[in-house]
Design a protein around this motif. Structure first.
Motif, PDB file in Angstrom:
ATOM      1  N   ALA A  86      77.454  70.334  17.291  1.00  0.00           N
ATOM      2  CA  ALA A  86      78.726  69.963  16.671  1.00  0.00           C
ATOM      3  C   ALA A  86      78.704  68.572  16.054  1.00  0.00           C
ATOM      4  O   ALA A  86      79.530  68.262  15.197  1.00  0.00           O
ATOM      5  CB  ALA A  86      79.844  70.057  17.715  1.00  0.00           C
ATOM      6  N   SER A  87      77.762  67.728  16.437  1.00  0.00           N
ATOM      7  CA  SER A  87      77.719  66.342  15.950  1.00  0.00           C
ATOM      8  C   SER A  87      76.719  66.100  14.832  1.00  0.00           C
ATOM      9  O   SER A  87      76.685  65.024  14.256  1.00  0.00           O
ATOM     10  CB  SER A  87      77.370  65.402  17.118  1.00  0.00           C
ATOM     11  N   ASP A  88      75.867  67.071  14.522  1.00  0.00           N
ATOM     12  CA  ASP A  88      74.750  66.816  13.617  1.00  0.00           C
ATOM     13  C   ASP A  88      75.172  66.381  12.221  1.00  0.00           C
ATOM     14  O   ASP A  88      74.645  65.406  11.694  1.00  0.00           O
ATOM     15  CB  ASP A  88      73.844  68.042  13.515  1.00  0.00           C
ATOM     16  N   SER A 139      83.672  71.694  10.452  1.00  0.00           N
ATOM     17  CA  SER A 139      82.359  71.548  11.055  1.00  0.00           C
ATOM     18  C   SER A 139      82.335  72.398  12.329  1.00  0.00           C
ATOM     19  O   SER A 139      83.327  73.041  12.676  1.00  0.00           O
ATOM     20  CB  SER A 139      82.091  70.077  11.383  1.00  0.00           C
ATOM     21  N   PHE A 140      81.234  72.373  13.014  1.00  0.00           N
ATOM     22  CA  PHE A 140      81.151  73.094  14.270  1.00  0.00           C
ATOM     23  C   PHE A 140      81.916  72.358  15.362  1.00  0.00           C
ATOM     24  O   PHE A 140      82.109  71.150  15.303  1.00  0.00           O
ATOM     25  CB  PHE A 140      79.686  73.234  14.720  1.00  0.00           C
ATOM     26  N   THR A 141      82.320  73.111  16.364  1.00  0.00           N
ATOM     27  CA  THR A 141      82.898  72.546  17.580  1.00  0.00           C
ATOM     28  C   THR A 141      81.921  72.818  18.713  1.00  0.00           C
ATOM     29  O   THR A 141      80.970  73.602  18.553  1.00  0.00           O
ATOM     30  CB  THR A 141      84.248  73.202  17.914  1.00  0.00           C
ATOM     31  N   ASP A 142      82.155  72.212  19.863  1.00  0.00           N
ATOM     32  CA  ASP A 142      81.290  72.495  21.010  1.00  0.00           C
ATOM     33  C   ASP A 142      81.338  73.977  21.378  1.00  0.00           C
ATOM     34  O   ASP A 142      80.345  74.547  21.809  1.00  0.00           O
ATOM     35  CB  ASP A 142      81.685  71.630  22.206  1.00  0.00           C
ATOM     36  N   THR A 150      79.487  81.847  14.489  1.00  0.00           N
ATOM     37  CA  THR A 150      79.911  81.021  13.356  1.00  0.00           C
ATOM     38  C   THR A 150      78.702  80.459  12.632  1.00  0.00           C
ATOM     39  O   THR A 150      77.651  80.244  13.224  1.00  0.00           O
ATOM     40  CB  THR A 150      80.808  79.854  13.806  1.00  0.00           C
ATOM     41  N   VAL A 151      78.860  80.218  11.337  1.00  0.00           N
ATOM     42  CA  VAL A 151      77.794  79.663  10.520  1.00  0.00           C
ATOM     43  C   VAL A 151      78.419  78.785   9.450  1.00  0.00           C
ATOM     44  O   VAL A 151      79.549  79.024   9.022  1.00  0.00           O
ATOM     45  CB  VAL A 151      76.929  80.789   9.891  1.00  0.00           C
ATOM     46  N   ILE A 152      77.696  77.773   9.060  1.00  0.00           N
ATOM     47  CA  ILE A 152      78.089  76.932   7.932  1.00  0.00           C
ATOM     48  C   ILE A 152      77.003  77.092   6.883  1.00  0.00           C
ATOM     49  O   ILE A 152      75.816  76.956   7.182  1.00  0.00           O
ATOM     50  CB  ILE A 152      78.256  75.458   8.346  1.00  0.00           C
ATOM     51  N   VAL A 153      77.394  77.401   5.667  1.00  0.00           N
ATOM     52  CA  VAL A 153      76.437  77.597   4.581  1.00  0.00           C
ATOM     53  C   VAL A 153      76.557  76.447   3.590  1.00  0.00           C
ATOM     54  O   VAL A 153      77.605  75.815   3.485  1.00  0.00           O
ATOM     55  CB  VAL A 153      76.650  78.940   3.853  1.00  0.00           C
ATOM     56  N   ASN A 154      75.475  76.182   2.859  1.00  0.00           N
ATOM     57  CA  ASN A 154      75.598  75.191   1.795  1.00  0.00           C
ATOM     58  C   ASN A 154      76.165  75.867   0.554  1.00  0.00           C
ATOM     59  O   ASN A 154      76.286  77.095   0.482  1.00  0.00           O
ATOM     60  CB  ASN A 154      74.283  74.441   1.551  1.00  0.00           C
ATOM     61  N   GLY A 185      82.525  77.229   7.321  1.00  0.00           N
ATOM     62  CA  GLY A 185      82.550  76.041   6.472  1.00  0.00           C
ATOM     63  C   GLY A 185      81.440  76.087   5.457  1.00  0.00           C
ATOM     64  O   GLY A 185      80.519  76.895   5.546  1.00  0.00           O
ATOM     65  N   ALA A 186      81.559  75.229   4.465  1.00  0.00           N
ATOM     66  CA  ALA A 186      80.504  75.048   3.475  1.00  0.00           C
ATOM     67  C   ALA A 186      80.252  73.564   3.375  1.00  0.00           C
ATOM     68  O   ALA A 186      81.177  72.765   3.311  1.00  0.00           O
ATOM     69  CB  ALA A 186      80.922  75.626   2.118  1.00  0.00           C
TER      70      ALA A 186
END
Length: 185
Positions: free
Chosen positions: A103-105, A118-121, A130-134, A175-176
């Motif tokens: 979550a902190s990266d 962003s991610f959470t713990d 969950t995923v975050i994509v560019n 998120g993106a």
């Protein structure tokens, strides 16, 4: 002499490239915590939480983030991606580089989330989905859809270890983040 000049100019252009990462005062360290196949997900998460907390207390440390393959290290898990309703044409790229981050990266390396969160713990659990994509990946997998509209879209990634409980599970885009060279997810 000409070759040295071209090399020098190329190096200067490389230094001016926006990587999406703020490298000032950034230190990366590689650890090998043991055999992930014999360690439970909870034990691994606990180890990383203790490491993050310990490093955060060191003098001069402002932020700590964890990632399984650092950007520009040549690492990452190349994974096939299945996008519901999306048919990939022959020769069309339907893979992505999958990295696990905590979550902190993103904050620790100065990467911005441009839409969503962003991610959470809680997202660190294998069942979180969950995923975050560019941005480039969002445009590639959902052509014609605005980056803001990828939130909540579904895709399946095949994670590194087939023995993981979350192998071959669907994840939702939460998120993106801003694009960065050499980054495909």
């Amino acid at each position: 002499l000409v070759g040295a000049s071209l090399l020098g100019r190329s190096f200067l252009r490389l230094l001016e490239t926006d990587t999406g990462i703020q490298p000032e005062h950034l230190l990366t360290v590689s650890i090998t915590p043991g055999d992930a196949r014999t360690t439970s997900a909870d034990a691994t998460l606990e180890l990383y939480a203790r490491l993050r907390e310990a490093v955060a207390t060191l003098p001069g440390v402002h932020a700590v983030g964890l990632i399984n393959h650092a950007p520009f290290s040549g690492g990452g898990v190349v994974t096939p991606v299945i996008v519901p309703g999306r048919e990939f044409q022959a020769g069309e790229d339907s893979v992505a580089i999958y990295r696990l981050v905590d979550a902190s990266d993103f904050g620790a390396v100065g990467q911005r989330i441009v839409v969503g969160r962003s991610f959470t713990d809680g997202d660190m659990r294998p069942t979180a989905g969950t995923v975050i994509v560019n941005q480039a990946t969002a445009k590639r997998f959902w052509p014609g859809v605005g980056v803001a509209d990828v939130l909540g879209r579904q895709l399946t990634v095949f994670k590194q270890l087939t023995i993981r409980a979350d192998y071959n599970q669907r994840v939702d885009a939460t998120g993106a983040r801003v694009d960065a060279p050499n980054q495909r997810v």
